[in-house]
Design a protein around this motif. Structure first.
Motif, PDB file in Angstrom:
ATOM      1  N   TRP A  54       0.855  -1.191   0.000  1.00  0.00           N
ATOM      2  CA  TRP A  54       0.000   0.000   0.000  1.00  0.00           C
ATOM      3  C   TRP A  54       0.888   1.238   0.000  1.00  0.00           C
ATOM      4  O   TRP A  54       1.844   1.317   0.777  1.00  0.00           O
ATOM      5  N   GLN A  55       0.575   2.192  -0.843  1.00  0.00           N
ATOM      6  CA  GLN A  55       1.365   3.412  -0.892  1.00  0.00           C
ATOM      7  C   GLN A  55       1.218   4.201   0.405  1.00  0.00           C
ATOM      8  O   GLN A  55       0.172   4.165   1.064  1.00  0.00           O
ATOM      9  N   VAL A  56       2.303   4.894   0.780  1.00  0.00           N
ATOM     10  CA  VAL A  56       2.340   5.640   2.040  1.00  0.00           C
ATOM     11  C   VAL A  56       2.845   7.049   1.774  1.00  0.00           C
ATOM     12  O   VAL A  56       3.500   7.317   0.753  1.00  0.00           O
ATOM     13  N   ASP A  57       2.542   7.946   2.718  1.00  0.00           N
ATOM     14  CA  ASP A  57       3.102   9.288   2.595  1.00  0.00           C
ATOM     15  C   ASP A  57       4.417   9.358   3.364  1.00  0.00           C
ATOM     16  O   ASP A  57       4.875   8.362   3.934  1.00  0.00           O
ATOM     17  N   GLU A  58       5.016  10.540   3.392  1.00  0.00           N
ATOM     18  CA  GLU A  58       6.343  10.671   3.988  1.00  0.00           C
ATOM     19  C   GLU A  58       6.353  10.444   5.496  1.00  0.00           C
ATOM     20  O   GLU A  58       7.416  10.262   6.094  1.00  0.00           O
ATOM     21  N   HIS A  59       5.164  10.416   6.111  1.00  0.00           N
ATOM     22  CA  HIS A  59       5.082  10.174   7.547  1.00  0.00           C
ATOM     23  C   HIS A  59       4.726   8.727   7.866  1.00  0.00           C
ATOM     24  O   HIS A  59       4.593   8.360   9.034  1.00  0.00           O
ATOM     25  N   GLY A  60       4.522   7.930   6.840  1.00  0.00           N
ATOM     26  CA  GLY A  60       4.200   6.531   7.042  1.00  0.00           C
ATOM     27  C   GLY A  60       2.723   6.223   7.090  1.00  0.00           C
ATOM     28  O   GLY A  60       2.335   5.071   7.320  1.00  0.00           O
ATOM     29  N   ALA A  61       1.877   7.215   6.871  1.00  0.00           N
ATOM     30  CA  ALA A  61       0.435   6.976   6.864  1.00  0.00           C
ATOM     31  C   ALA A  61       0.026   6.336   5.545  1.00  0.00           C
ATOM     32  O   ALA A  61       0.524   6.713   4.475  1.00  0.00           O
ATOM     33  N   LEU A  62      -0.863   5.364   5.612  1.00  0.00           N
ATOM     34  CA  LEU A  62      -1.359   4.736   4.396  1.00  0.00           C
ATOM     35  C   LEU A  62      -2.228   5.722   3.626  1.00  0.00           C
ATOM     36  O   LEU A  62      -3.086   6.403   4.204  1.00  0.00           O
ATOM     37  N   THR A  63      -2.020   5.818   2.335  1.00  0.00           N
ATOM     38  CA  THR A  63      -2.796   6.745   1.508  1.00  0.00           C
ATOM     39  C   THR A  63      -4.113   6.138   1.041  1.00  0.00           C
ATOM     40  O   THR A  63      -4.974   6.860   0.522  1.00  0.00           O
ATOM     41  N   GLY A  64      -4.268   4.831   1.206  1.00  0.00           N
ATOM     42  CA  GLY A  64      -5.466   4.167   0.703  1.00  0.00           C
ATOM     43  C   GLY A  64      -5.342   3.719  -0.732  1.00  0.00           C
ATOM     44  O   GLY A  64      -6.264   3.110  -1.285  1.00  0.00           O
ATOM     45  N   VAL A  65      -4.194   4.014  -1.365  1.00  0.00           N
ATOM     46  CA  VAL A  65      -3.973   3.631  -2.761  1.00  0.00           C
ATOM     47  C   VAL A  65      -3.153   2.342  -2.798  1.00  0.00           C
ATOM     48  O   VAL A  65      -2.059   2.274  -2.230  1.00  0.00           O
ATOM     49  N   ARG A  66      -3.693   1.331  -3.478  1.00  0.00           N
ATOM     50  CA  ARG A  66      -2.962   0.062  -3.615  1.00  0.00           C
ATOM     51  C   ARG A  66      -1.836   0.261  -4.630  1.00  0.00           C
ATOM     52  O   ARG A  66      -2.050   0.756  -5.739  1.00  0.00           O
ATOM     53  N   ASN A  67      -0.623  -0.089  -4.228  1.00  0.00           N
ATOM     54  CA  ASN A  67       0.515   0.000  -5.129  1.00  0.00           C
ATOM     55  C   ASN A  67       0.383  -1.074  -6.201  1.00  0.00           C
ATOM     56  O   ASN A  67      -0.379  -2.031  -6.067  1.00  0.00           O
ATOM     57  N   GLY A  68       1.154  -0.936  -7.275  1.00  0.00           N
ATOM     58  CA  GLY A  68       1.036  -1.864  -8.395  1.00  0.00           C
ATOM     59  C   GLY A  68       1.757  -3.172  -8.180  1.00  0.00           C
ATOM     60  O   GLY A  68       2.591  -3.585  -9.007  1.00  0.00           O
ATOM     61  N   VAL A  69       1.485  -3.848  -7.051  1.00  0.00           N
ATOM     62  CA  VAL A  69       2.028  -5.165  -6.752  1.00  0.00           C
ATOM     63  C   VAL A  69       0.846  -6.130  -6.738  1.00  0.00           C
ATOM     64  O   VAL A  69      -0.030  -6.032  -5.882  1.00  0.00           O
ATOM     65  N   SER A  70       0.779  -7.015  -7.690  1.00  0.00           N
ATOM     66  CA  SER A  70      -0.388  -7.893  -7.808  1.00  0.00           C
ATOM     67  C   SER A  70      -0.005  -9.356  -7.644  1.00  0.00           C
ATOM     68  O   SER A  70       1.060  -9.800  -8.099  1.00  0.00           O
ATOM     69  N   LEU A  71      -0.873 -10.090  -6.988  1.00  0.00           N
ATOM     70  CA  LEU A  71      -0.686 -11.524  -6.786  1.00  0.00           C
ATOM     71  C   LEU A  71      -1.162 -12.270  -8.025  1.00  0.00           C
ATOM     72  O   LEU A  71      -2.333 -12.179  -8.399  1.00  0.00           O
ATOM     73  N   VAL A  72      -0.251 -13.009  -8.647  1.00  0.00           N
ATOM     74  CA  VAL A  72      -0.614 -13.826  -9.804  1.00  0.00           C
ATOM     75  C   VAL A  72      -1.121 -15.186  -9.336  1.00  0.00           C
ATOM     76  O   VAL A  72      -2.084 -15.734  -9.882  1.00  0.00           O
ATOM     77  N   GLY A  73      -0.487 -15.742  -8.324  1.00  0.00           N
ATOM     78  CA  GLY A  73      -0.905 -17.040  -7.817  1.00  0.00           C
ATOM     79  C   GLY A  73      -0.018 -17.504  -6.689  1.00  0.00           C
ATOM     80  O   GLY A  73       1.023 -16.911  -6.393  1.00  0.00           O
ATOM     81  N   LEU A  74      -0.453 -18.584  -6.029  1.00  0.00           N
ATOM     82  CA  LEU A  74       0.292 -19.184  -4.941  1.00  0.00           C
ATOM     83  C   LEU A  74       0.989 -20.456  -5.414  1.00  0.00           C
ATOM     84  O   LEU A  74       0.441 -21.203  -6.223  1.00  0.00           O
ATOM     85  N   ASN A  75       2.184 -20.676  -4.910  1.00  0.00           N
ATOM     86  CA  ASN A  75       2.896 -21.928  -5.174  1.00  0.00           C
ATOM     87  C   ASN A  75       2.534 -22.929  -4.083  1.00  0.00           C
ATOM     88  O   ASN A  75       2.491 -22.583  -2.898  1.00  0.00           O
ATOM     89  N   HIS A  76       2.257 -24.168  -4.481  1.00  0.00           N
ATOM     90  CA  HIS A  76       1.831 -25.195  -3.536  1.00  0.00           C
ATOM     91  C   HIS A  76       3.033 -26.074  -3.198  1.00  0.00           C
ATOM     92  O   HIS A  76       3.490 -26.861  -4.019  1.00  0.00           O
ATOM     93  N   LYS A  77       3.509 -25.934  -1.981  1.00  0.00           N
ATOM     94  CA  LYS A  77       4.805 -26.484  -1.599  1.00  0.00           C
ATOM     95  C   LYS A  77       4.674 -27.835  -0.898  1.00  0.00           C
ATOM     96  O   LYS A  77       3.648 -28.166  -0.311  1.00  0.00           O
ATOM     97  N   LEU A  78       5.767 -28.575  -0.937  1.00  0.00           N
ATOM     98  CA  LEU A  78       5.863 -29.840  -0.221  1.00  0.00           C
ATOM     99  C   LEU A  78       5.767 -29.612   1.280  1.00  0.00           C
ATOM    100  O   LEU A  78       5.085 -30.337   2.004  1.00  0.00           O
ATOM    101  N   GLY A  79       6.468 -28.610   1.754  1.00  0.00           N
ATOM    102  CA  GLY A  79       6.475 -28.257   3.174  1.00  0.00           C
ATOM    103  C   GLY A  79       6.429 -26.755   3.344  1.00  0.00           C
ATOM    104  O   GLY A  79       6.180 -26.023   2.390  1.00  0.00           O
ATOM    105  N   TRP A  80       6.638 -26.296   4.574  1.00  0.00           N
ATOM    106  CA  TRP A  80       6.532 -24.862   4.890  1.00  0.00           C
ATOM    107  C   TRP A  80       5.213 -24.299   4.353  1.00  0.00           C
ATOM    108  O   TRP A  80       5.154 -23.165   3.873  1.00  0.00           O
TER     109      TRP A  80
END
Length: 589
Positions: A238-264
Motif C-alpha cells: 500500500w502506498q504511504v506518505d512521507e510520515h508513514g500513513a497509508l494513503t489508501g492507494v494500492r501499489n502496483g504489486v499484484s498476486l498472480v498465484g500461490l505456489n503449492h509447496k511440499l512443506g513450509w
C-alpha cells in the motif's frame, strides 16, 4: 531441549559475560533467562498448536483475491510480536531490546521448533528491517523499518524471477526513475515479475514492505549486464506518505498465484507482478548498482535463520522419535527367548538412529549459536575481535546454512524410520517435519551454491582459514590433555590437515572453473570437520558431573566413529583432482 539451550548459551558460549560490554550493560543473565522463558512459553502455547493447522489448511485465495490463512497463524504471529522479539537485538534507539544475537537466536529456536510455517513471516520481516536500518536513509528507517520492528507492517525479499533463479545477474525486472526529490528516497516505477516470494501476500499486517532487486535502464533503454547493474528498492503493498500513513492507494504489486509447496505450507509463497495493472512505486535503498551487496546483508542473516530452522526441525523429530522409542515395546534382546517385549529404544539399531539424530540436531544448534556469538563479537568486541569475527563468520555461514539443512533432513528421515510404518503416516508429526525440512536445502542459496561460495570465495581467503585452524587447534591441544579425549583430538587434527590439503588440491590449477567442480564434496567434508570440532569443544566444556555430560560424550563418540570418517571419502575426489563432472557431456545422461 531447554537444558541444552541453557548449556550452549551460558556454559559454552558464556553469554552472561557479554553484560560487561557497553552494548549489553543494561542486561544480566537473569534478563536473558527471562527472555528464553518467554519464548519457550509462547512457542508452546501459540506456535505449536498452530503447526498442524497451517500445514493442513494451506494458504488459498478467496473470491476477493485475498490470501486466507488459518486463524491460529494470525494469533501465533501476533503473540510473537507482543514478546518484543521482532526487535530483540536491534539498537535501543530503534526501539530494540539490544539483546545479544546469541540470546535472540536461542529464543527464536523455540519458535522454529514449534512451527517454521508460522515463523517464516517474522524471520523475513526481521531481516527486511535490519537491511533498511543498515542501508536505508533516516526517513526510510523511520517510515518502514520502525513499523516492521513492531509488527505493524511486515516484509519480504524479492530476488528470483520465473525464468531466473539463482543467476541474479540475468534478472530482467526494471526500475524507471520517476522523481529524485521524494522524501522517502529516489522514486522509481518498477516493472517485472518475482517468483517464490515467501510471505508475498497475506492479511497479517496492514502493509507489506517488499525489498525488490531490479535494474535501472541505461540511457538507450537497455538493461546493464551482470550483478553490478542491480539496485534495491522498497516497494510497499500500500502506498504511504512521507510520515508513514497509508494513503489508501494500492501499489502496483499484484498476486498472480500461490505456489503449492511440499512443506513450509503455512508461509504463503507467491508469484508477484510489479507494475502490470498500475504503477509499482518503489524507493531506492543504497546507491544505484549496489543492490545485491545491500541484499546480502539480509541474505546472510536469513541463512543463519535457515540453519536454525533446520536444526530445530531435526530436534523436533529427535524428541518425538525418542519418546516413541522409549514407550513402544517390540521384540526382545538378541539371544533372549521368551519374556516380555522391551522398548525399541533398547535395540542397537534404534539406538544408532536416535544417537545420530542427537548428534545432528544438537551439534547443528550449537554451530548456529556459535555463529550468533560471532555476530555479537562483530557488534561489541575490540577492533581485533570484530575483524576476526567477520572473517570467521563469512567462512562458516555456508556451513551454518547447509550442514543443518542436509543432515537435519537425514535426521528427520531417521526419526520416521524409528517409528516404522507409523512414522510414514499423517497420524504422527514426523512426516511434516521431513517435508518442512526439505526446503531448507533449497532456499536462501541451494546446497550447491553454498559449496561454491565456500570454496571459490571464502576458502580462498587465507586469513579466515587460518583463524578457523587456530581455533580448531586450540580445541585439539586442550583435548589432548585428557586421555579420554586424546584419540578424538588426534582424529580432529588429522581431519584439519586433510581439509587443508583438499583446499590446495581444489585450487591446484588456479582456475575457478576447475575448482568449482569440487564445491559440494568440499562443503560436505569441510562441514563434517566443523561439526566434529564443535562436538569435541562442547564435550571438553561439559564437566564430568554435569547432567548433560553422558549425552554429550555419547554424541561426540558417535560423531568421531561414524561421521567424521565420511569426510575422507567426500574429499577423495577433490584430492585426486577428479575431472569427471567438468568433462561430462549432458547428452550421455
Amino acid at each position: 531441549m531447554r537444558a541444552t539451550v541453557d548449556f550452549l548459551v551460558f556454559d559454552w558460549l558464556r553469554a552472561g559475560e557479554l553484560c560487561a560490554r557497553e552494548r549489553y550493560a543494561d542486561h544480566s543473565r537473569e534478563t536473558f533467562q527471562q527472555v528464553l522463558d518467554t519464548c519457550e512459553r509462547v512457542a508452546a502455547e501459540r506456535f505449536a498448536p498452530a503447526n498442524r493447522a497451517c500445514d493442513v489448511e494451506e494458504p488459498h485465495v478467496d473470491a476477493e483475491g485475498r490470501v486466507v490463512l488459518p486463524a491460529s497463524t494470525a494469533a501465533a504471529v501476533k503473540a510473537y510480536f507482543e514478546t518484543g522479539m521482532q526487535a530483540a537485538s536491534q539498537d535501543a534507539e530503534h526501539g530494540g531490546l539490544q539483546l545479544p544475537c546469541v540470546v535472540e537466536m536461542a529464543g527464536n529456536a523455540f519458535f522454529s521448533k514449534a512451527s517454521v510455517g508460522c515463523g517464516g513471516y517474522t524471520l523475513l520481516t526481521s531481516g527486511n528491517a535490519s537491511l533498511i536500518l543498515a542501508h536505508g536513509t533516516p526517513k526510510q528507517r523511520e517510515v518502514f523499518a520502525a513499523r516492521e520492528l513492531t509488527g505493524q507492517w511486515m516484509g519480504t525479499m524479492c530476488l528470483s524471477e520465473p525464468a531466473i533463479g539463482s543467476s541474479l545477474g540475468d534478472l530482467t525486472s526494471r526500475a524507471e526513475l520517476d522523481d529524485t526529490n521524494d522524501p522517502l528516497g529516489p522514486r522509481y516505477r518498477l516493472k517485472g515479475s518475482k517468483m517464490w516470494i515467501s510471505a508475498g501476500e497475506h492479511e497479517l499486517s496492514e502493509n507489506i514492505v517488499h525489498l525488490v532487486l531490479a535494474k535501472v535502464p541505461k540511457p538507450d533503454g537497455s538493461l546493464p549486464e551482470g550483478s553490478g547493474g542491480i539496485s534495491l528498492f522498497i516497494v510497499p503493498k500500500w502506498q504511504v506518505d512521507e510520515h508513514g500513513a497509508l494513503t489508501g492507494v494500492r501499489n502496483g504489486v499484484s498476486l498472480v498465484g500461490l505456489n503449492h509447496k511440499l512443506g513450509w505450507r503455512g508461509t504463503s509463497n507467491c508469484l508477484l507482478n510489479f507494475g502490470e495493472s498500475a504503477p509499482a512505486i518503489g524507493y531506492r535503498v543504497g546507491a544505484e548498482g549496489q543492490g545485491l551487496a545491500c541484499m546480502f546483508h539480509m541474505m546472510n542473516e536469513a541463512r543463519i535463520g535457515v540453519g536454525l530452522s533446520a536444526s530445530m526441525l531435526a530436534m523436533a523429530g529427535y524428541e518425538a522419535s525418542l519418546a516413541y522409542a522409549k514407550d513402544r515395546t517390540q521384540g526382545r534382546p538378541v539371544g533372549q527367548r521368551g519374556g516380555a517385549p522391551v522398548p525399541i529404544a533398547q535395540h542397537a539399531d534404534v539406538k544408532r538412529m536416535l544417537l545420530a539424530q542427537k548428534a545432528i540436531a544438537e551439534g547443528a544448534l550449537a554451530l548456529n549459536l556459535y555463529c550468533a556469538a560471532l555476530v555479537d563479537a562483530q557488534r561489541s568486541g575490540t577492533p581485533e575481535q570484530k575483524a576476526d569475527a567477520t572473517a570467521l563468520l563469512g567462512l562458516l555461514i555456508p556451513v551454518a546454512k547447509s550442514w543443518p539443512s542436509q543432515w537435519g533432513l537425514e535426521a528427520n528421515s531417521l526419526a520416521i524410520q524409528v517409528l516404522g510404518g507409523a512414522g510414514y503416516t499423517r497420524d504422527w508429526p514426523l512426516e511434516q517435519y521431513w517435508r518442512d525440512n526439505r526446503l531448507n536445502m533449497i532456499h536462501e542459496g541451494t546446497h550447491g551454491i553454498q559449496g561454491l561460495d565456500l570454496l571459490l570465495r571464502k576458502a580462498s581467503q587465507p586469513q579466515a582459514l587460518q583463524l578457523l585452524a587456530a581455533r580448531v587447534n586450540d580445541t585439539v591441544q586442550a583435548a589432548l590433555q585428557d586421555p579420554a579425549m586424546a584419540d578424538w583430538a588426534n582424529q580432529l587434527a588429522a581431519g584439519l590437515a586433510l581439509v587443508g590439503k583438499a583446499t590446495k588440491a581444489a585450487w591446484a590449477s588456479g582456475d575457478p572453473a576447475q575448482a568449482a567442480v569440487h564445491g559440494t564434496p568440499y562443503l560436505q567434508g569441510f562441514g563434517h570437520l566443523v561439526l566434529a570440532w564443535t562436538w569435541l569443544d562442547l564435550l571438553r566444556h561439559t564437566p564430568s558431573g554435569h547432567p548433560l555430560h553422558a549425552g554429550h560424550r555419547a554424541a561426540c563418540a558417535y560423531f568421531f566413529a561414524y561421521e567424521l570418517p565420511l569426510a575422507q571419502a567426500w574429499l577423495a575426489p577433490v584430492l585426486a583432482g577428479q575431472s569427471l563432472l567438468a568433462a561430462l557431456d549432458p547428452e550421455v545422461l
